[in-house]
Each structure stands twice: as structure tokens, then as C-alpha cells.
Design an enzyme around this catalytic site. Structure first.
Site, PDB file in Angstrom:
ATOM      1  N   ARG A 106      50.085 -52.957  54.571  1.00 34.64           N
ATOM      2  CA  ARG A 106      49.642 -51.797  53.792  1.00 34.64           C
ATOM      3  C   ARG A 106      50.790 -50.889  53.338  1.00 34.64           C
ATOM      4  NH1 ARG A 106      45.708 -53.692  56.952  1.00 34.64           N
ATOM      5  NH2 ARG A 106      43.637 -53.729  56.032  1.00 34.64           N
ATOM      6  N   HIS A 131      48.822 -56.054  50.921  1.00 34.33           N
ATOM      7  CA  HIS A 131      49.490 -57.276  50.467  1.00 34.33           C
ATOM      8  C   HIS A 131      49.912 -57.177  48.997  1.00 34.33           C
ATOM      9  CE1 HIS A 131      48.581 -58.703  54.362  1.00 34.33           C
ATOM     10  NE2 HIS A 131      47.336 -59.046  54.145  1.00 34.33           N
ATOM     11  N   HIS A 207      49.783 -65.602  56.481  1.00 33.86           N
ATOM     12  CA  HIS A 207      48.495 -65.073  56.953  1.00 33.86           C
ATOM     13  C   HIS A 207      47.545 -66.218  57.310  1.00 33.86           C
ATOM     14  CE1 HIS A 207      44.849 -62.596  57.103  1.00 33.86           C
ATOM     15  NE2 HIS A 207      45.636 -61.545  57.123  1.00 33.86           N
ATOM     16  N   THR A 208      47.894 -66.946  58.366  1.00 34.37           N
ATOM     17  CA  THR A 208      47.073 -68.079  58.794  1.00 34.37           C
ATOM     18  C   THR A 208      46.160 -67.654  59.935  1.00 34.37           C
ATOM     19  OG1 THR A 208      48.852 -69.577  58.175  1.00 34.37           O
ATOM     20  CG2 THR A 208      47.178 -70.456  59.653  1.00 34.37           C
ATOM     21  N   TYR A 209      44.889 -68.023  59.815  1.00 31.47           N
ATOM     22  CA  TYR A 209      43.938 -67.775  60.910  1.00 31.47           C
ATOM     23  C   TYR A 209      43.901 -69.016  61.792  1.00 31.47           C
ATOM     24  CZ  TYR A 209      41.574 -64.084  58.083  1.00 31.47           C
ATOM     25  OH  TYR A 209      41.237 -62.974  57.351  1.00 31.47           O
ATOM     26  N   ASP A 278      43.505 -55.251  64.970  1.00 38.21           N
ATOM     27  CA  ASP A 278      44.264 -55.323  63.721  1.00 38.21           C
ATOM     28  C   ASP A 278      45.448 -54.410  64.008  1.00 38.21           C
ATOM     29  OD1 ASP A 278      45.133 -55.853  61.208  1.00 38.21           O
ATOM     30  OD2 ASP A 278      43.297 -55.242  60.176  1.00 38.21           O
ATOM     31  N   GLN A 313      51.769 -58.517  63.413  1.00 40.83           N
ATOM     32  CA  GLN A 313      50.431 -57.958  63.257  1.00 40.83           C
ATOM     33  C   GLN A 313      49.451 -58.991  63.804  1.00 40.83           C
ATOM     34  OE1 GLN A 313      50.039 -54.919  61.345  1.00 40.83           O
ATOM     35  NE2 GLN A 313      47.802 -54.804  61.226  1.00 40.83           N
ATOM     36  N   GLU A 340      50.914 -62.461  62.415  1.00 34.95           N
ATOM     37  CA  GLU A 340      51.659 -62.204  61.179  1.00 34.95           C
ATOM     38  C   GLU A 340      52.996 -61.544  61.500  1.00 34.95           C
ATOM     39  OE1 GLU A 340      48.977 -59.708  58.798  1.00 34.95           O
ATOM     40  OE2 GLU A 340      47.330 -60.587  59.907  1.00 34.95           O
TER      41      GLU A 340
END
Ligand SMILES: *[C@@H]1O[C@H](CO)[C@@H](O)[C@H](O)[C@H]1NC(C)=O
Ligand SMILES: *[C@@H]1O[C@H](CO)[C@@H](O)[C@H](O)[C@H]1NC(C)=O
Ligand SMILES: *[C@@H]1O[C@H](CO)[C@@H](O)[C@H](O)[C@H]1NC(C)=O
Ligand SMILES: *[C@@H]1O[C@H](CO)[C@@H](O)[C@H](O)[C@H]1NC(C)=O
Length: 374
Positions: A106, A131, A207-209, A278, A313, A340
Site C-alpha cells: 500500500r 500494488h 503474491h503466491t497463495y 495481513d 507480509q 510476501e
């Protein structure tokens, strides 16, 4: 001689599908392919394969689409959340797998000042920018520079030319991402950027889950997580570090210094407007070093992450809700977690944080190594 075949090629808009077989071990796909009807670069799905360890990547947003590996019983599973089709990735707003930039995470009020000049970005997260807002890296079609699908160390290198003024940032930037497999069950993610003509902030992230039980296998609350982080960046309700404070994790739900189930204290974790993690952690130490170890007891799979970035993150997919995923699976809240690695959040507005300004000719380098075991 081994042949690399691109799994699928989509012209823009993503419709046509054909298979492409390229000669030679080194396939320079981007240069060979005809461009789409409107002159845009084609989108492909590229597989890297090393025995029973394989990943798929697309040059749309440099997205990591899948990572497949065995578990302790020998069952293969894909541990990355994602979508079935490129068209769904184009529509996706949950950031499944892409590289985010030019400045990820952010930016307060979508503005910053650099060398006395004010820059405005598109605000896509309330009154803030997430982003980098508008024409995001994650929706850009990257150029495939090199592609080696098999052998000892399969890899793919993707390139994005971020032009002067893209997303509102000053100056042109060359951005490269390389995904590389090595033994045993190791995935390297190497990002770099060079400012070409003007000073600009740069802060990329992947940004992989992850769900080590397999994507769509339920929530990750039972995974244990260890973070090599004894401090965190205090984030407010808008997930901005408005106070600029860095505080110890000790005595808070953010204390993952010893392996702890993700779900153990998640009800006390505030992910902004929603319950869940988060949070931004300051990784102990400097240089290439361990960041996190996550483990799923049921499958026996573990992931150890090393990186050279200041922070990580951790996001527990708090906003997924009946979200259509791959293979007919549906993802709900806490169906995955991200790790992240990055610089400090909103550093462009916090002179007290380590600077993310890249001067012309300077290079940004972000290395991640993910070691899987089972
Ligand atoms: C995966 O490959 C390794 C190395 O070839 C082999 O030892 C192992 O048995 C394989 N596991 C499965 C589940 O196929
Ligand atoms: C993408 O979004 C558009 C507009 O909302 C919609 O018409 C289209 O069906 C969506 N495509 C996919 C594959 O979900
Ligand atoms: C960035 O990565 C690309 C692809 O791996 C490589 O060719 C290039 O030399 C790297 N640049 C820097 C500045 O490290
Ligand atoms: C998921 O969506 C449903 C329907 O829109 C809503 O009622 C529910 O509160 C949402 N759950 C979460 C966790 O956001």
C-alpha cells in the site's frame, strides 16, 4: 535432445489456443511467436519440470500458476491457489500468484514526493493505492526472454519494460523475473530491476497463495508457521504503517518465533477490516537468510523460505469467499497464506524507513529461495 513445448498459447484477447513445439533446449519463445491480432504479445503457459517436481508459469503478470510435488505418502498435489484459465486470471482481483510492482503493497493516499516533485497514483484500495493501482504489472503481458523446460535446472526468465509514467511513476524501468527449479525440490524466484533514466521507487513482491495440503483442500489454520522475525511494522485499519512504529512481536498474536499453528490466535489478529493475518514482519538479520518455515502435518509437506528482503507480509487469504479456483475447487477464507518478502510498506512516504529509491543505473535485486520437503 529435449523439446520444450509451451502448454498453451493465447492471443489477446485470450481465445485461440494452439500448441507450439520449439526446437533446442533453449527456447526463446517470445521472439518466435507471432503477435496477437491487435499486435499485443501472446500469453503462454510454461512448464518447468524436474522429475516429480513441476511448476507452471504464465507471462501474464509473471504469475506462478502451480507448484506440484509429492507428500510423505508419495501423492502429488498442487500447493498453489489459482485459476484454470488465462481469462479468469485477467479478471482476478485476489492476486493469485503474480509479481506485483512497481511499488507493491500500500501507498498512503496514492501519492508520494520524490526529489521535491509530487507523484499521484491510481487509488484502488479505498483512498490508498494497492500494488501500484492502475495498469498493474500483474495484468501486463511480460516478454519471455529465456525458457528451459527440463534438465538439471529448468528455468524461465520474463521481462517487463515499465515505461516512464507507467502507473504514475517517474522514469523507465527494466524488470526481470526468473523462476528456476533446482535439487532437491527447490524453487528460486529472482527479481531484478534497473532504473533507466530517472530516480524511481521500486519494491516488488511475489503474491503466491500456498496451501501445503494441496490447493482447495480446506483452510491452512492447522499449518504451523515459524517466522524469523522478532519485530513487526505496526499497521493501522487501512493496513498502512501510519505511526511508523516497529514493535516487538513478543506477547502478541504475531509471535511466530517458534512454530505455531496459523489458526491458534488468528481470531485476535486484525487484518484491517476483517479478522485474519495481513501483517508485516521485519525479518531478523540481513542479506540472504531464513524468513519462514511452514508445515502441514497432515501431508507432511513443508516449505522453507529464504530471501534477501527487509520484511515479509503474511496474508491469510482473509477475503477469499466462495472464490472459484482451479480444478473445480472453491476457495474460502483462510484457504491459503502468502509469504510476501519485500521492503518496508509505504517506504515512499516514510523517510525513517530504508529507502526504495533507485537512481538511474542503480539495480534492485530480490531473491527468494523456496525449499520444499515432505
Ligand atoms: C519422486 O522422484 C524421486 C526422485 O526421482 C523419487 O525418489 C521418488 O520416489 C518420487 N516420488 C514420487 C511420489 O513419485
Ligand atoms: C470477466 O469479467 C467480465 C466482466 O465482468 C465478464 O463478462 C466475463 O465473463 C469474465 N470472464 C471470466 C472468464 O470470468
Ligand atoms: C536481471 O536478471 C536477468 C535475467 O536473469 C539477467 O540477465 C540480468 O543480468 C539481471 N540483471 C541484474 C542487474 O542483475
Ligand atoms: C461471504 O459472502 C457471503 C455472501 O456474500 C456473505 O454473507 C459472508 O458474510 C461472506 N463471508 C466472509 C467471511 O466475508
Amino acid at each position: 535432445m529435449r523439446r520444450c513445448s509451451v502448454v498453451a498459447i493465447f492471443n489477446w484477447p485470450p481465445m485461440a489456443r494452439c500448441q507450439l513445439v520449439l526446437l533446442l533446449l533453449l527456447c526463446i519463445a517470445g521472439a518466435v511467436l507471432a503477435s496477437g491480432a491487435d499486435g499485443r504479445k501472446p500469453i503462454g503457459v510454461y512448464e518447468l519440470k524436474k522429475g516429480n517436481f513441476s511448476v507452471k508459469v504464465t507471462n501474464l503478470g509473471a504469475i506462478l500458476m502451480s507448484v506440484v510435488l509429492p507428500d510423505s505418502k508419495g501423492n502429488l498435489a498442487d500447493v498453489v491457489l489459482g485459476k484454470d484459465t488465462i481469462a479468469e486470471y485477467v479478471n482476478d482481483t485476489s492476486y493469485f500468484g503474480p509479481v506485483a510492482g512497481r511499488v507493491a503493497q500500500r501507498i498512503s493516499r496514492g501519492r508520494f514526493v520524490l526529489d521535491g516533485k509530487v507523484y499521484h497514483l491510481y487509488r484502488n484500495d479505498g483512498r490508498n493505492t494497492l500494488h501500484s493501482g492502475g495498469r498493474q504489472f500483474v495484468k501486463s503481458i511480460w516478454e519471455v526472454k529465456e525458457y528451459v523446460c527440463g534438465g538439471d535446472s529448468p528455468y524461465i526468465t520474463l521481462y517487463h519494460y515499465s515505461f516512464d509514467g507507467e502507473q504514475g511513476f517517474p522514469g523507465a524501468v527494466d524488470v526481470y523475473v526468473t523462476y528456476r527449479l533446482s535439487s532437491p525440490y527447490t524453487l528460486g524466484v529472482h527479481m531484478n530491476a534497473t532504473a533507466l533514466d530517472k530516480a524511481t521507487p521500486v519494491n516488488l513482491l511475489s503474491h503466491t497463495y500456498w496451501n501445503l495440503g494441496g490447493h482447495g483442500s480446506g483452510d491452512v489454520l492447522g499449518h504451523t508457521l515459524k517466522l524469523f522475525a522478532s519485530r513487526h511494522l505496526v499497521l493501522d485499519k487501512e493496513l498502512l504503517p501510519s505511526s511508523g512504529r516497529v514493535e516487538p512481536v513478543a506477547g502478541t498474536p504475531l509471535d511466530f518465533r517458534t512454530p505455531t499453528p496459523i489458526g491458534a490466535r488468528i481470531r485476535q489478529a486484525s487484518g484491517g477490516q476483517v479478522v485474519g493475518y495481513d501483517a508485516n514482519f521485519i525479518v531478523d538479520g540481513e542479506g540472504m537468510r531464513p524468513v519462514a518455515v511452514a508445515r502441514d502435518g497432515a501431508s507432511g509437506r513443508a516449505l522453507e523460505l529464504w530471501a534477501n528482503q527487509a520484511t515479509v507480509q503474511v496474508y491469510t487469504a482473509n477475503w477469499l469467499n466462495n472464490t472459484k479456483g482451479k480444478d473445480g475447487k472453491v476457495y474460502n477464507q483462510y484457504a491459503g497464506f502468502t509469504l510476501e518478502t519485500m521492503g518496508y510498506v509505504d517506504a515512499v512516504n516514510h523517510p525513517e524507513f530504508p529507502s526504495q529509491t533507485l537512481r538511474p543505473g542503480q539495480k534492485y535485486k530480490h531473491d527468494m529461495v523456496l525449499k520444499f520437503s515432505f
